[in-house]
Design a protein around this motif. Structure first.
Motif, mmCIF file in Angstrom:
data_model
loop_
_atom_site.group_PDB
_atom_site.id
_atom_site.type_symbol
_atom_site.label_atom_id
_atom_site.label_comp_id
_atom_site.label_asym_id
_atom_site.label_seq_id
_atom_site.Cartn_x
_atom_site.Cartn_y
_atom_site.Cartn_z
ATOM 1 N N ASP A 91 0.821 -1.210 0.000
ATOM 2 C CA ASP A 91 0.000 0.000 0.000
ATOM 3 C C ASP A 91 0.859 1.266 0.000
ATOM 4 N N ASP A 92 2.095 1.150 0.478
ATOM 5 C CA ASP A 92 3.008 2.290 0.543
ATOM 6 C C ASP A 92 3.892 2.423 -0.697
ATOM 7 N N GLY A 93 3.699 1.575 -1.694
ATOM 8 C CA GLY A 93 4.525 1.622 -2.902
ATOM 9 C C GLY A 93 5.367 0.365 -3.027
ATOM 10 N N VAL A 94 6.525 0.514 -3.645
ATOM 11 C CA VAL A 94 7.425 -0.619 -3.836
ATOM 12 C C VAL A 94 8.351 -0.727 -2.623
ATOM 13 N N GLU A 95 8.381 -1.904 -2.039
ATOM 14 C CA GLU A 95 9.290 -2.169 -0.923
ATOM 15 C C GLU A 95 10.346 -3.138 -1.400
ATOM 16 N N LYS A 96 11.504 -3.144 -0.692
ATOM 17 C CA LYS A 96 12.551 -4.063 -1.095
ATOM 18 C C LYS A 96 13.314 -4.577 0.109
ATOM 19 N N ASP A 97 13.887 -5.734 -0.088
ATOM 20 C CA ASP A 97 14.727 -6.393 0.906
ATOM 21 C C ASP A 97 15.951 -6.934 0.208
ATOM 22 N N ALA A 98 17.056 -6.986 0.911
ATOM 23 C CA ALA A 98 18.191 -7.791 0.490
ATOM 24 C C ALA A 98 17.994 -9.134 1.181
ATOM 25 N N ILE A 99 18.071 -10.209 0.417
ATOM 26 C CA ILE A 99 17.780 -11.530 0.987
ATOM 27 C C ILE A 99 18.908 -12.505 0.686
ATOM 28 N N VAL A 100 19.015 -13.488 1.554
ATOM 29 C CA VAL A 100 19.880 -14.635 1.332
ATOM 30 C C VAL A 100 18.983 -15.869 1.286
#
Length: 101
Positions: free
Chosen positions: A52-61
Motif C-alpha cells: 500500500d506504501d509503494g514498492v518495498e525491497k529487501d536484500a535476501i539470502v
C-alpha cells in the motif's frame, strides 16, 4: 525429492544487519535436521514487492535443503519461528520438485 528454499532478509526494518549468529542458528538447525544445507549469502539478492506504501525491497539470502518428502506441519512451525526470530510479517519458504542426478 524436493528442494526447499528459505528466503531470509539480511537486515531488520531499520536496515541494521542481522547478527551472523542468527544465520548460523538457522544453518545449524537445518544441518542437524536434514544432514546438509546450502546457504547463498555472499551476494544478497534483491526482493521487490508492491504494498500500500509503494514498492518495498529487501536484500535476501537463501538457504536450501533437499528433502524426500515435505513435512508441512514441521515447516509451518519452522516458518513461524523464523518470522519471530527475524521480526518479519512473512518469511517465504518454497519447495520445488527436483530430480537428483
Amino acid at each position: 525429492m524436493h528442494l526447499v528454499q528459505i528466503l531470509l532478509p539480511t537486515t531488520d526494518a531499520s536496515t541494521s544487519p542481522f547478527p551472523p549468529e542468527l544465520f548460523a542458528s538457522v544453518r545449524d538447525e537445518l544441518t542437524r535436521k536434514f544432514g546438509g544445507i546450502t546457504f547463498h549469502r555472499s551476494a544478497p539478492a534483491e526482493g521487490l514487492w508492491l504494498s500500500d506504501d509503494g514498492v518495498e525491497k529487501d536484500a535476501i539470502v537463501t538457504a536450501e535443503v533437499m528433502v524426500d518428502a515435505i513435512e508441512r506441519e514441521w515447516w509451518a512451525h519452522f516458518r513461524a519461528d523464523l518470522e519471530r526470530r527475524f521480526d518479519q510479517d512473512e518469511i517465504v519458504i518454497r519447495a520445488l520438485p527436483i530430480t537428483r542426478i
